[in-house]
Design an enzyme around this catalytic site. Structure first.
Site, PDB file in Angstrom:
ATOM      1  N   GLU A 127       5.501   0.383  13.524  1.00  0.00           N
ATOM      2  CA  GLU A 127       6.482   1.316  14.026  1.00  0.00           C
ATOM      3  C   GLU A 127       5.773   2.651  14.041  1.00  0.00           C
ATOM      4  O   GLU A 127       5.402   3.173  12.975  1.00  0.00           O
ATOM      5  CB  GLU A 127       7.688   1.333  13.096  1.00  0.00           C
ATOM      6  CG  GLU A 127       8.876   1.984  13.731  1.00  0.00           C
ATOM      7  CD  GLU A 127       9.838   2.443  12.684  1.00  0.00           C
ATOM      8  OE1 GLU A 127      10.189   1.644  11.797  1.00  0.00           O
ATOM      9  OE2 GLU A 127      10.208   3.627  12.731  1.00  0.00           O
ATOM     10  N   CYS A 169      12.660   8.354  12.058  1.00  0.00           N
ATOM     11  CA  CYS A 169      11.996   7.679  13.192  1.00  0.00           C
ATOM     12  C   CYS A 169      12.875   7.746  14.429  1.00  0.00           C
ATOM     13  O   CYS A 169      12.397   7.695  15.556  1.00  0.00           O
ATOM     14  CB  CYS A 169      11.751   6.210  12.878  1.00  0.00           C
ATOM     15  SG  CYS A 169      11.140   5.926  11.227  1.00  0.00           S
ATOM     16  N   SER A 223       2.033   7.026  11.229  1.00  0.00           N
ATOM     17  CA  SER A 223       1.565   7.804  12.378  1.00  0.00           C
ATOM     18  C   SER A 223       0.950   6.893  13.427  1.00  0.00           C
ATOM     19  O   SER A 223       0.441   5.816  13.136  1.00  0.00           O
ATOM     20  CB  SER A 223       0.533   8.831  11.932  1.00  0.00           C
ATOM     21  OG  SER A 223      -0.724   8.215  11.750  1.00  0.00           O
ATOM     22  N   LYS A 231       0.893  -1.157   0.000  1.00  0.00           N
ATOM     23  CA  LYS A 231       0.000   0.000   0.000  1.00  0.00           C
ATOM     24  C   LYS A 231       0.929   1.204   0.000  1.00  0.00           C
ATOM     25  O   LYS A 231       1.634   1.478   0.967  1.00  0.00           O
ATOM     26  CB  LYS A 231      -0.880  -0.020   1.253  1.00  0.00           C
ATOM     27  CG  LYS A 231      -2.218   0.680   1.123  1.00  0.00           C
ATOM     28  CD  LYS A 231      -2.123   2.198   1.030  1.00  0.00           C
ATOM     29  CE  LYS A 231      -1.786   2.829   2.353  1.00  0.00           C
ATOM     30  NZ  LYS A 231      -1.445   4.270   2.227  1.00  0.00           N
TER      31      LYS A 231
END
Lengths: 527, 527
Positions: free
Chosen positions: A257, A294, A236, A178
């Site tokens: 994550e 991140c 998110s 996706k």
């Protein structure tokens, strides 16, 4: 209406729905050409059907086909490098060099090749043989894997080329990617190469598929569909937790994550010893990728004093001197502004920055500070992730207050200590380390967290809410493969029916197997 | 009002609440002496506080203390064997010999000693070292573990002595045991020995704790408490799924073993070749422990024909000839009756049994059958677990229908094939195996599933809804330990600050570590 097709069941085909979206150049705030489809359930359903068929074929095949595909795909990415870098730069605003061309693209192809090697060798699957009882077990493909890639690494975490993709394939699963909505063009180019490489490698048609976007409702439906094996998600926290709730309710593994502030503790001795060097080190890590890593060090804990004031002033000066680089999208800009406001409302004060900038989607390099006392009054709000070029410094009243601060920290991907080289910080470190250690996946010393090496010992994971489960890592081969596997045991199964990794004679001379309690290469004893 | 205390923070203390329950002798249906407390949140909270303190101490200690405890505890269980067997027999109705005294108790002490050896050695934690980058990682204690034990193994899966307990301790975690309400007396005796052994081994006071029962609401609260590291649960699907929902929402790992029908496919050649022997084999496995094994073969798939009718008649005769043994509790009796009714309502017909028996809580050995066509019309209902001495035979129209039947099967702990020894079943097996394999954790050939060896290659796990995650096993050391661990990475951490398993020199000469891509014993190269 979309002019780009989706990749389903081995064909680029028109999406079922007529809805579409487009991407933007965030450095300029301008719409980019191309309309990408928003898939409805018909596309998801067709992709799941094709992936299910592919999963059955892959299960019955040796890993060589997938490994050949991963290697060939890496080569194709390199061959199309110039165009990929151009499009990714346009869609993300990330610098072409060194970032995209010289760091991220080689990292991506390196991951694919490492995954290929792991698939061929097989040690990742922890093959285990008890000869006396004739019981054998191995980690094996879990079934079709959905990959939701994040916005911040258009190559290395791309749904159709990044770490989750490589790990899921190497573990023997088909992937339905996706795309991230902020870089559909980059994803399309990658998927073209993946598709061509998969076809050449003779993989079944549903092995690599791509849709660009779905409704939130269909997202929750697809991660919990009975045909789904598992899901990898990076993005998110709010969207991730909705997917997690849906997958959990259906008993489907989902690896997430989500977000992290990555606390860094700079102890007084280190600051006294090398404060100026630490300013350089922190600023480089903090502004790297416009702070959109991140593992960005966005929460720094310091002890009140002159050295800390000098450090803050030094960082401020560097932040002010650096022109703000573009953020990844208008969404990141909006969210960053909201997070900075949340931090201010919770008691943090602005040292510098705090406002949008131009052209495109930019935000002034932003530094906030808050006292240890104020942090302890609102530790939850003050750990709001400000994804982008912003950092919060927490200035503890004294060294004694650091322990109380660390005890309020949420789970994070990383955490680190800077201590001096003469031992003056050692006692304080010894007191704080046991408090920080269980709160983070990767603990650093005297090093900023933004470098995430793709290596066997890496942990790109951590306690909730940084991820959904603290036992798994999204980066690092072979461990990352084990997320996309189920444990399959064979009890008294006839030798000719065993999978290759569990036969007395191993399929290759490199694979390590735990045979009667010892890790070894070669055949089972007595074979 | 309870006359038995709970074990919290290293002391046997009066429970906070005044509510209580007692156990019964299910063979006679008579109440047993002793009132056990139903704890309220105050007890749970106190246990969590003590476990949190213990977790910090354990984290900083070498594994020798826990290993010494596990070994000493095993010895103490053996020393108190006669009393333990007597009480467990009274509470469960399970035979004293061979079951409790000669099989289950030695299995339990064996597990504790295997766990001790694994803790001392350290290979379970997959220590991984990349010398070039100086990145190192290891699986480490996850924090306080709640263990909810099932009713069917008063020793080997006991909350305070069984597999989850041993695995969680060996991984370095304190355990808070929630006794199974059907054998509180057995659990109390075990906890007395555990407590004494823990004290002698010098473990911190909150390392081993016991409460007997809580409200459902407090159960959901405790698995999701911020101080909880993880939970191990074995029991009913409905209660387990409520705990799972609570733990999932809080991001807390929970490992569940819920229910399974453990399909067995007896192919036509095997039935023709050795039908009579298979009757014996099936009946022994089916009635073992009054059918109350997690791996009980309660769904058998056969192909219509004379041999199948003879097989059914043979099983029926043996079921009728065997006196029904007691079930574990009135609850099991009630639930078994309900399940048999559910199966009948869904289309199964009774071959024999189907009614309660006396004395105490017994149910006639029960055999049901259903056609393949009828099964395909209600595959969900017809996979209702009938926990106890009942089995459902599905008689397929022909061999071709077996594939359709297998494709409707839910995830199970085990599944198996019986095939002939001359190859006449091979083609059918080859067609069916790929369909069954991904649906079960352990695949058997020519063997019933009720024997679960405690060995490295065992998988006592399987796809949802048999467990909550198909990658983990509840039985088998070392793998079972890895459920109760988080991945901790050390990046550039100074050598003196590394945990023992990650230093260049290993803590012992037996531990295997993945160093620069190879599993090896001994120091890191260059050290």
């Amino acid at each position: 209406m979309a002019n780009h097709p989706v990749l389903i069941a081995g064909e680029w085909r028109k999406a079922h729905s007529r809805r579409s979206f487009s991407s933007e150049n965030p450095a300029l705030g301008e719409k980019l050409p191309g309309e990408y489809p928003i898939s409805d359930w018909a596309d998801c359903d067709a992709a799941l059907a094709a992936a299910t068929a592919a999963a059955a074929v892959l299960r019955a095949s040796p890993p060589d086909g997938v490994a050949a595909f991963l290697d060939a795909y890496a080569g194709r990415i390199e061959a199309r490098k110039a165009e990929l870098v151009e499009v990714a730069h346009a869609e993300t605003g990330l610098p072409k060099a060194p970032r995209l061309a010289d760091v991220e693209l080689p990292r991506t192809t390196g991951q694919l090749r490492q995954a290929a090697a792991a698939a061929r060798e097989g040690s990742w699957a922890l093959p285990t043989i008890d000869t006396r009882l004739d019981i054998r077990s191995v980690l094996t493909a879990i079934g079709p894997v959905w990959v939701f890639g994040p916005n911040n690494f258009p190559f290395a975490f791309n749904s159709v080329a990044g770490g989750d993709f490589a790990a899921a394939l190497a573990a023997g699963n088909p992937v339905i990617a996706k795309a991230n909505s902020s870089h559909p063009g980059t994803t399309r180019l990658l998927a073209e190469e993946a598709h061509a490489a998969a076809r050449e490698a003779g993989l079944p048609p549903g092995t690599v598929q791509l849709i660009y976007r779905t409704s939130h409702e269909d997202g929750e439906r697809l991660v919990s569909d009975p045909r789904t094996g598992a899901t990898g998600y990076t993005g998110s926290r709010s969207a991730g937790l909705k997917l997690k709730a849906a997958a959990d309710a259906a008993g489907k593994p989902i690896y997430l994550e989500l977000s992290a502030v990555n606390p860094v503790l700079i102890l007084p001795g280190a600051l006294a010893e090398r404060g100026t060097a630490l300013v350089d080190e922190f600023v480089a890590s903090s502004l790297m990728g416009t702070g959109q890593f991140c593992t960005n060090p966005s929460l720094v804990l310091l002890v009140a004093g002159d050295a800390t004031e000098q450090f803050i002033a030094g960082v401020r000066a560097r932040f002010d001197a650096a022109a703000p680089a573009p953020l990844l999208s208008s969404g990141v800009l909006r969210s960053l502004g909201e997070s900075v406001s949340t931090l201010q409302a919770a008691g943090a004060s602005l040292v510098t920055g705090g406002a949008p900038a131009t052209p495109g989607y930019r935000f002034c390099n932003t530094l906030l500070r808050v006292s240890g006392d104020a942090f302890l009054a609102a530790p939850g709000k003050l750990q709001t992730e400000a994804f982008g070029n912003a950092a919060l410094f927490v200035v503890a009243r004294d060294a004694g207050q650091l322990a109380a601060l660390v005890e309020t920290l949420e789970g994070s991907l990383t955490g680190g200590f800077y201590t001096d080289t003469h031992g003056s910080d050692d006692a304080l470190h010894a007191k704080l380390e046991p408090l920080l250690r269980p709160r983070v996946g990767r603990l650093l010393n005297d090093k900023m967290p933004t470098g995430v090496a793709v290596t066997a010992a890496m942990n790109h994971g951590g306690p909730y809410p940084s991820t959904g489960h603290p036992g798994f890592t999204a980066v690092g081969i072979p461990a990352a493969l084990r997320r996309f596997a189920m444990l399959q045991c064979y009890d008294n199964v006839r030798p000719s029916r065993l999978p290759a990794l569990l036969r007395d004679q191993p399929p290759n001379d490199r694979v390590f197997r735990l045979i009667d309690g010892e890790w070894r290469r070669g055949p089972a004893p007595g074979a």
